[in-house]
Design a protein around this motif. Sequence first.
Motif, short mmCIF file in Angstrom:
data_model
loop_
_atom_site.label_atom_id
_atom_site.label_comp_id
_atom_site.label_asym_id
_atom_site.label_seq_id
_atom_site.Cartn_x
_atom_site.Cartn_y
_atom_site.Cartn_z
N SER A 108 0.82 -1.21 0.00
CA SER A 108 0.00 0.00 0.00
C SER A 108 0.85 1.26 0.00
O SER A 108 2.08 1.22 0.07
CB SER A 108 -0.92 0.00 1.23
N ASP A 109 0.17 2.41 -0.02
CA ASP A 109 0.89 3.69 -0.02
C ASP A 109 1.59 3.95 1.30
O ASP A 109 2.47 4.81 1.37
CB ASP A 109 -0.06 4.84 -0.38
N ILE A 110 1.25 3.21 2.34
CA ILE A 110 1.94 3.38 3.63
C ILE A 110 3.44 3.10 3.47
O ILE A 110 4.27 3.74 4.09
CB ILE A 110 1.34 2.44 4.70
N PHE A 111 3.77 2.16 2.59
CA PHE A 111 5.16 1.75 2.42
C PHE A 111 5.78 2.25 1.11
O PHE A 111 6.77 1.69 0.65
CB PHE A 111 5.28 0.23 2.51
N THR A 112 5.23 3.30 0.50
CA THR A 112 5.80 3.79 -0.75
C THR A 112 7.20 4.34 -0.56
O THR A 112 8.04 4.23 -1.44
CB THR A 112 4.92 4.88 -1.40
N THR A 113 7.46 4.92 0.60
CA THR A 113 8.79 5.49 0.84
C THR A 113 9.76 4.47 1.43
O THR A 113 10.94 4.75 1.57
CB THR A 113 8.70 6.69 1.81
N ARG A 114 9.25 3.30 1.76
CA ARG A 114 10.09 2.28 2.40
C ARG A 114 9.65 0.90 1.94
O ARG A 114 8.99 0.15 2.66
CB ARG A 114 9.97 2.39 3.92
N ARG A 115 10.02 0.52 0.73
CA ARG A 115 9.66 -0.79 0.21
C ARG A 115 10.50 -1.85 0.91
O ARG A 115 11.68 -1.64 1.19
CB ARG A 115 9.88 -0.87 -1.30
N LEU A 116 9.88 -2.99 1.17
CA LEU A 116 10.55 -4.10 1.85
C LEU A 116 10.37 -5.36 0.99
O LEU A 116 9.56 -6.24 1.32
CB LEU A 116 9.98 -4.29 3.26
N PRO A 117 11.13 -5.46 -0.11
CA PRO A 117 10.90 -6.55 -1.06
C PRO A 117 11.12 -7.96 -0.48
O PRO A 117 10.42 -8.89 -0.86
CB PRO A 117 11.88 -6.26 -2.20
N GLN A 118 12.05 -8.11 0.45
CA GLN A 118 12.28 -9.44 1.03
C GLN A 118 11.07 -9.88 1.87
O GLN A 118 10.67 -11.03 1.83
CB GLN A 118 13.55 -9.45 1.88
N LEU A 119 10.50 -8.94 2.62
CA LEU A 119 9.30 -9.27 3.39
C LEU A 119 8.13 -9.58 2.46
O LEU A 119 7.37 -10.52 2.71
CB LEU A 119 8.91 -8.10 4.30
N GLU A 120 7.99 -8.80 1.40
CA GLU A 120 6.91 -9.03 0.45
C GLU A 120 7.04 -10.42 -0.17
O GLU A 120 6.06 -11.15 -0.30
CB GLU A 120 6.91 -7.95 -0.63
N THR A 121 8.26 -10.80 -0.53
CA THR A 121 8.50 -12.11 -1.13
C THR A 121 8.18 -13.23 -0.14
O THR A 121 7.53 -14.22 -0.50
CB THR A 121 9.97 -12.22 -1.60
N ALA A 122 8.64 -13.09 1.10
CA ALA A 122 8.36 -14.11 2.11
C ALA A 122 6.85 -14.25 2.33
O ALA A 122 6.33 -15.37 2.43
CB ALA A 122 9.07 -13.78 3.41
N VAL A 142 -7.02 -1.27 2.12
CA VAL A 142 -6.11 -0.48 2.97
C VAL A 142 -6.39 0.98 2.68
O VAL A 142 -6.30 1.42 1.54
CB VAL A 142 -4.64 -0.82 2.66
N PRO A 143 -6.76 1.74 3.71
CA PRO A 143 -7.05 3.17 3.47
C PRO A 143 -5.78 3.93 3.11
O PRO A 143 -4.68 3.55 3.52
CB PRO A 143 -7.62 3.64 4.81
N THR A 144 -5.95 4.98 2.34
CA THR A 144 -4.81 5.82 2.01
C THR A 144 -4.43 6.64 3.23
O THR A 144 -5.25 6.87 4.12
CB THR A 144 -5.13 6.75 0.82
N SER A 145 -3.19 7.07 3.25
CA SER A 145 -2.73 7.81 4.42
C SER A 145 -1.94 9.04 3.98
O SER A 145 -1.39 9.08 2.89
CB SER A 145 -1.86 6.92 5.30
N ASP A 146 -1.87 9.99 4.88
CA ASP A 146 -1.07 11.19 4.64
C ASP A 146 0.39 10.85 4.85
O ASP A 146 0.75 9.99 5.67
CB ASP A 146 -1.48 12.31 5.61
N THR A 147 1.26 11.53 4.15
CA THR A 147 2.69 11.26 4.20
C THR A 147 3.25 11.45 5.60
O THR A 147 4.10 10.67 6.04
CB THR A 147 3.44 12.19 3.22
N TRP A 148 2.77 12.42 6.34
CA TRP A 148 3.33 12.71 7.66
C TRP A 148 3.11 11.58 8.66
O TRP A 148 3.89 11.41 9.60
CB TRP A 148 2.77 14.01 8.22
N ILE A 149 2.08 10.75 8.46
CA ILE A 149 1.80 9.69 9.42
C ILE A 149 2.35 8.32 8.97
O ILE A 149 2.34 7.37 9.73
CB ILE A 149 0.29 9.60 9.70
#
Length: 177
Positions: A108-122, A142-149
């Motif tokens: 989701s957009d919650i993790f757009t600034t911090r992708r975790l490909p190994q977790l996604e694969t697992a 998954v609801p969209t979220s503001d960048t600050w949160i």
Amino acid sequence: MTPLLRACLCLPLLMLLPPPPAAPAPAPRTDWAACRSLSRELSRLLATLEEPHRVLEEMHLREEDPKNWPPRIRCSDACDPSALDTNNTRCLRRILQGLQHYRDLLGSDIFTTRRLPQLETALDQLLGLVQQGHSRVPRNPVPTSDTWIQPLLQHLALQRLQSFAAIISRVFTHSAS
């Protein structure tokens, strides 16, 4: 009439009968050993993640969500050893629901600034194993979220995922034994 002649006369009648119904295919079995290995890998990956925002390291979950969202394994899910030995359907359904939820969160957009490909694969691999023989569970968007949160939401999601992974690892470890 001799038995041979009787058999010859009955043979054409047997050809007219419809074929017997095919036996239902057995439901695919869960590969418990593979699930145990992947859930341990997921727990290991989560344990090695570093929190980019140090102030969030001191934050801990304290409040229960009355709607049971995100999915948590409860006593009523029958994930205890005695229930798993007799019928694991409810437990696997709850695990599937949780895995789908956390996989959706990581994408989701919650993790757009911090992708975790190994977790996604697992999570994808575990989902593939657990989904065999089980219908897909309805998803909650998954609801969209503001960048600050987003850093806080990331921290909370990963903290909950770590707890969830520890529990499913214990379930799979017991069942693989």
